[in-house]
Structures are given as structure tokens and as C-alpha cells.
Design an enzyme around this catalytic site. Structure first.
Site, PDB file in Angstrom:
ATOM      1  N   CYS A 114      -2.034  12.168  -8.316  1.00  8.34           N
ATOM      2  CA  CYS A 114      -3.153  11.815  -7.418  1.00  8.34           C
ATOM      3  C   CYS A 114      -4.206  12.910  -7.333  1.00  8.34           C
ATOM      4  O   CYS A 114      -5.291  12.681  -6.788  1.00  8.34           O
ATOM      5  CB  CYS A 114      -2.621  11.494  -6.035  1.00  8.34           C
ATOM      6  SG  CYS A 114      -1.270  10.324  -6.079  1.00  8.34           S
ATOM      7  N   HIS A 240      -8.351  11.863  -1.587  1.00  8.67           N
ATOM      8  CA  HIS A 240      -7.428  10.886  -2.171  1.00  8.67           C
ATOM      9  C   HIS A 240      -7.017   9.897  -1.084  1.00  8.67           C
ATOM     10  O   HIS A 240      -6.677  10.293   0.033  1.00  8.67           O
ATOM     11  CB  HIS A 240      -6.211  11.619  -2.734  1.00  8.67           C
ATOM     12  CG  HIS A 240      -5.115  10.694  -3.131  1.00  8.67           C
ATOM     13  ND1 HIS A 240      -5.336   9.571  -3.905  1.00  8.67           N
ATOM     14  CD2 HIS A 240      -3.785  10.699  -2.842  1.00  8.67           C
ATOM     15  CE1 HIS A 240      -4.191   8.938  -4.073  1.00  8.67           C
ATOM     16  NE2 HIS A 240      -3.246   9.599  -3.442  1.00  8.67           N
ATOM     17  N   ASN A 270      -3.289   2.808  -2.563  1.00  9.26           N
ATOM     18  CA  ASN A 270      -3.273   4.130  -3.195  1.00  9.26           C
ATOM     19  C   ASN A 270      -3.357   3.936  -4.713  1.00  9.26           C
ATOM     20  O   ASN A 270      -2.418   3.432  -5.322  1.00  9.26           O
ATOM     21  CB  ASN A 270      -1.974   4.829  -2.788  1.00  9.26           C
ATOM     22  CG  ASN A 270      -1.813   6.206  -3.410  1.00  9.26           C
ATOM     23  OD1 ASN A 270      -2.498   6.548  -4.363  1.00  9.26           O
ATOM     24  ND2 ASN A 270      -0.879   6.970  -2.875  1.00  9.26           N
TER      25      ASN A 270
HETATM   26  O1  UT7 Z   1      -0.448   9.432  -3.422  1.00 11.94           O
HETATM   27  C1  UT7 Z   1       0.656  10.264  -3.399  1.00 11.94           C
HETATM   28  C2  UT7 Z   1       0.804  10.806  -2.078  1.00 11.94           C
HETATM   29  N1  UT7 Z   1       1.592   9.888  -1.282  1.00 11.94           N
HETATM   30  C3  UT7 Z   1       1.447   9.907   0.009  1.00 11.94           C
HETATM   31  O2  UT7 Z   1       0.617  10.620   0.512  1.00 11.94           O
HETATM   32  C4  UT7 Z   1       2.383   9.103   0.872  1.00 11.94           C
HETATM   33  C5  UT7 Z   1       2.807   9.917   2.057  1.00 11.94           C
HETATM   34  N2  UT7 Z   1       3.711   9.215   2.941  1.00 11.94           N
HETATM   35  C6  UT7 Z   1       3.307   8.188   3.732  1.00 11.94           C
HETATM   36  O3  UT7 Z   1       2.160   7.796   3.682  1.00 11.94           O
HETATM   37  C7  UT7 Z   1       4.298   7.603   4.709  1.00 11.94           C
HETATM   38  O4  UT7 Z   1       5.434   8.422   4.751  1.00 11.94           O
HETATM   39  C8  UT7 Z   1       4.708   6.153   4.360  1.00 11.94           C
HETATM   40  C9  UT7 Z   1       3.545   5.227   4.631  1.00 11.94           C
HETATM   41  C10 UT7 Z   1       5.123   6.046   2.909  1.00 11.94           C
HETATM   42  C11 UT7 Z   1       5.854   5.711   5.238  1.00 11.94           C
HETATM   43  O5  UT7 Z   1       5.513   5.846   6.621  1.00 11.94           O
HETATM   44  P1  UT7 Z   1       6.517   6.561   7.638  1.00 11.94           P
HETATM   45  O6  UT7 Z   1       5.896   6.494   8.955  1.00 11.94           O
HETATM   46  O7  UT7 Z   1       6.840   7.924   7.081  1.00 11.94           O
HETATM   47  O8  UT7 Z   1       7.748   5.593   7.606  1.00 11.94           O
HETATM   48  P2  UT7 Z   1       9.274   5.911   7.226  1.00 11.94           P
HETATM   49  O9  UT7 Z   1       9.401   6.138   5.762  1.00 11.94           O
HETATM   50  O10 UT7 Z   1       9.780   6.963   8.155  1.00 11.94           O
HETATM   51  O11 UT7 Z   1       9.947   4.561   7.610  1.00 11.94           O
HETATM   52  C12 UT7 Z   1      10.032   4.125   8.987  1.00 11.94           C
HETATM   53  C13 UT7 Z   1      10.806   2.829   9.014  1.00 11.94           C
HETATM   54  C14 UT7 Z   1      12.138   2.924   8.279  1.00 11.94           C
HETATM   55  O12 UT7 Z   1      13.065   2.134   8.998  1.00 11.94           O
HETATM   56  P3  UT7 Z   1      14.130   2.827   9.984  1.00 11.94           P
HETATM   57  O13 UT7 Z   1      14.882   3.807   9.127  1.00 11.94           O
HETATM   58  O14 UT7 Z   1      13.290   3.517  11.035  1.00 11.94           O
HETATM   59  O15 UT7 Z   1      14.931   1.679  10.481  1.00 11.94           O
HETATM   60  C15 UT7 Z   1      11.863   2.263   6.950  1.00 11.94           C
HETATM   61  O16 UT7 Z   1      13.005   1.690   6.382  1.00 11.94           O
HETATM   62  O17 UT7 Z   1      10.063   1.816   8.353  1.00 11.94           O
HETATM   63  C16 UT7 Z   1      10.878   1.202   7.332  1.00 11.94           C
HETATM   64  N3  UT7 Z   1      10.005   0.792   6.251  1.00 11.94           N
HETATM   65  C17 UT7 Z   1       9.338  -0.377   6.260  1.00 11.94           C
HETATM   66  N4  UT7 Z   1       9.299  -1.376   7.151  1.00 11.94           N
HETATM   67  C18 UT7 Z   1       8.494  -2.416   6.877  1.00 11.94           C
HETATM   68  C19 UT7 Z   1       9.694   1.468   5.106  1.00 11.94           C
HETATM   69  N5  UT7 Z   1       8.838   0.743   4.370  1.00 11.94           N
HETATM   70  C20 UT7 Z   1       8.596  -0.397   5.058  1.00 11.94           C
HETATM   71  C21 UT7 Z   1       7.785  -1.518   4.835  1.00 11.94           C
HETATM   72  N6  UT7 Z   1       7.767  -2.487   5.763  1.00 11.94           N
HETATM   73  N7  UT7 Z   1       7.014  -1.641   3.730  1.00 11.94           N
END
Ligand code: UT7
Length: 317
Positions: A114, A240, A270
Site C-alpha cells: 500500500c 492511503h 482499500n
Molecule cells: O492497506 C493495508 C493496511 N491495512 C489496514 O490499514 C487495515 C487496518 N485494520 C483495520 O482497518 C481494522 O482492524 C479492521 C477494519 C480490519 C477490523 O476492525 P477492528 O475494529 O479491528 O475489528 P476486529 O478485527 O477487532 O473484529 C471485531 C469483531 C470480531 O468479533 P469478536 O471477536 O469481537 O466476536 C470479528 O470477528 O468483528 C468481527 N468481524 C466482523 N464482523 C462482521 C471481523 N470482520 C467482520 C465483518 N463483519 N466483516
């Protein structure tokens, strides 16, 4: 030192629009989850006959036409991508052939995920400086839909496909300020030894989020410090487009002005190396870029890598 001025941009988006609602039918997710966590509402996916190279060629053609230059003026072609349809020929070589760029000039791909567009622009600056030449074609293009596991909700809702292209001029009295860095990590991983589809994208989202909210303001501050400018001197900050919340963190951390930070992840998701040039292209198309404006572009992502640069927008010749 001579720096890079942005003369013209081009863009290409593939044919298939995929909304959050479409993904809700595919995996256990919701429009509400995706929108509130990321700001993404839709993304584009390549159709059967499209890939990162076809998008790159279309974007490059448009940028060249808009620049008022001809293929013979282009001294190098550098493409940022992690989703080239083939390891070789590179996307850059495919662009060289399609646009009829002169053969006695370099054409190469750069993979810094990225941050790729910043790395590619810095590479182009180095090539123009060492080999001579005035104009560079720099492209960011991705077909990430080909590298995703459609059943993995932690990644399939995030990424999209597209391409953006820029024609830069190596110009006198233009500052060249760039910062690049890397920290080897498997926090984002994609591709295998034989073919991309053997190992789809995986990501430790939380770890990458923590990295991003530290790296992005740091890169922007480094660019400002090295150019002896303040935020007030910037017309635009083009980051980005991974996640709206990451940009908001950066704004808060730097006490910055939100309207200067362009955001379009709601429409594209993204698109990795393509996200910054797609944003530049949209901004040019909608008249947001005016000759003489100063921009900071900031990338961060897989590798892990990061990069920032200062740019001046000049408009077509
Ligand atoms: O371009 C490269 C650089 N990449 C990035 O910058 C990405 C950086 N990371 C992020 O943007 C965020 O971490 C994400 C958007 C990927 C995820 O957001 P988050 O607030 O960190 O969520 P999480 O991974 O902590 O997940 C929270 C909950 C989990 O459930 P539990 O464990 O709390 O029960 C996940 O299983 O959300 C669940 N979850 C989803 N639920 C519905 C994960 N993906 C999804 C989904 N829909 N698509």
C-alpha cells in the site's frame, strides 16, 4: 535539487461494483459493521477480462493524453502493484508495449504494497536523476479481488480493484521531499511461491491498525519537517485509503484540518498501491487540484512499509 511536479493523472475502474449488501449475502457481515469500522460502502472488482495490467494501461493512456505529452517524452515507467497477472512480463512492460513507450527507457514494477505509489514515485525520481529525462509515468494498480478468500469476512469486505496513473515532470525549483521505510513482518500476507491464488490475503487487522495510526502521522510530520513546511502550507493530504478511522486518528493526533484530508474509501475500499493515484485522479477530475497547490501523499501497509512525499500540482503542459 530537482523535484517532481504532477502534470496529469488518469484512472481506470473495473466493471463490477460490489456493495456491502452484496457481501452480506456472501459472508456473515453487515453494512453497519463495514461502514462503521472502515467507512467503506462499495468497491470495484475486475470482470473476467480485466486485471491489474489492463487497468494500468487504461489509466496510463488517459494520463498521457491529458498531459499533452507523447509516448516519446516518457523517460521511465514505474508501476506499483502486488497483483500483477504475471511475475514477468511486469505490468510496466505491458504498459510500455501498449502505449508504445520508447524501448531505450526503463520499465519496472515495484512491490511495496500500500506504500507502493510513494516508492514508485521515488524510484522514478531516482531514474530521471541518474539516467536523465524529464517526464515519468508512475502507476498504481491492483486486482486484489483475485487474491482474496471470498469466505474470509475479515479481509473480503476491505479490498477492491482499480488503477491510477500520474505523469510527473522533474522540475527545477521544486523541493523533493520523500521518506520511506520498512519493517519486515507477516502482519499482512498474500501470495505463494507458485501463484497468487495459492495463498489469499490474510491480515492481523488490529496489529496493522496500531501500526498505521503510528506510521501515518509520523510520515506526514517527517515530510513537513524535511520540507520546512507546516500543515498550513499544505493544500491537500492524500493518504492511503485503508480505513476512514485511521485517517481520523491521524487528523486528531496532528490537530489537523479534516477537509484537507481527501477520503474516497467509501466508493473504492482499500485498493492498496492504487489508492493514492486513484484519489489524485478523482481530485483532478473534480477540479479540486489547482496549479501551484502543494500536496503531501502518505502510504502505509503490507511489508510492513511506509512512505510520504511532498508534491506540487502543475497541471497539463
Ligand atoms: O492497506 C493495508 C493496511 N491495512 C489496514 O490499514 C487495515 C487496518 N485494520 C483495520 O482497518 C481494522 O482492524 C479492521 C477494519 C480490519 C477490523 O476492525 P477492528 O475494529 O479491528 O475489528 P476486529 O478485527 O477487532 O473484529 C471485531 C469483531 C470480531 O468479533 P469478536 O471477536 O469481537 O466476536 C470479528 O470477528 O468483528 C468481527 N468481524 C466482523 N464482523 C462482521 C471481523 N470482520 C467482520 C465483518 N463483519 N466483516
Amino acid at each position: 535539487m530537482k523535484g517532481l511536479q504532477l502534470l496529469a493523472t488518469g484512472g481506470a475502474l473495473p466493471g463490477r461494483v460490489v456493495t456491502n449488501e452484496d457481501l452480506r449475502r456472501q459472508v456473515d457481515t453487515s453494512d453497519e459493521w463495514i461502514t462503521t469500522r472502515t467507512g467503506i460502502r462499495q468497491r470495484y472488482y475486475c470482470a473476467e477480462n480485466e486485471d491489474a495490467a489492463t487497468l494500468a494501461i487504461a489509466a496510463a493512456r488517459q494520463a498521457l493524453a491529458r498531459s499533452g505529452l507523447t509516448a516519446a517524452d516518457i523517460a521511465c515507467c514505474v508501476v506499483a502493484t502486488l497483483s500483477s497477472p504475471t511475475a514477468t512480463p511486469s505490468v510496466a512492460c505491458r504498459v510500455q508495449a501498449a502505449l508504445g513507450l520508447p524501448e531505450n527507457r526503463p520499465a519496472l514494477d515495484v512491490n511495496a504494497a500500500c506504500s507502493g505509489f510513494i516508492y514508485a514515485a521515488a524510484t522514478a525520481h531516482g531514474l530521471l536523476t541518474t539516467l536523465g529525462g524529464r517526464y515519468a509515468l508512475v502507476i498504481g494498480c491492483e486486482a486484489l479481488s483475485r487474491m482474496m478468500d471470498p469466505t474470509d469476512r475479515t479481509t473480503c469486505v476491505l479490498f477492491g480493484d482499480g488503477a491510477g496513473a500520474a505523469i510527473f515532470e522533474l522540475a527545477e525549483n521544486t523541493p523533493f521531499v520523500v521518506t520511506l521505510g520498512a519493517r519486515g513482518s507477516e502482519a499482512i500476507r498474500a501470495g505463494g511461491p507458485a501463484a497468487c491464488d495459492t495463498a489469499p490475503i490474510t491480515m492481523d487487522g488490529k496489529a496493522v491498525f496500531r501500526f498505521a495510526v503510528e506510521a501515518m502521522p509520523r510520515c506526514l510530520q517527517t515530510v513537513l519537517d524535511r520540507s520546512q513546511k507546516t500543515q498550513a502550507d499544505l493544500d491537500w493530504v492524500v493518504c492511503h485509503q485503508a480505513n476512514s478511522r485511521i485517517i481520523d486518528h491521524c487528523i486528531k493526533h496532528l490537530h489537523a484540518e479534516p477537509p484537507k484530508f481527501y477520503k474516497n474509501m467509501n466508493r473504492h475500499g482499500n485498493t492498496s498501491a492504487a489508492s493514492i493515484p486513484i484519489a489524485l485522479h478523482e481530485m483532478e477530475e473534480s477540479g479540486l487540484l489547482r496549479p501551484g497547490q502543494t500536496l503531501a501523499c502518505i502510504g502505509f501497509g503490507g511489508g510492513l512499509t511506509w512512505g510520504g512525499m511532498l508534491l506540487t500540482y502543475e497541471g497539463r503542459k
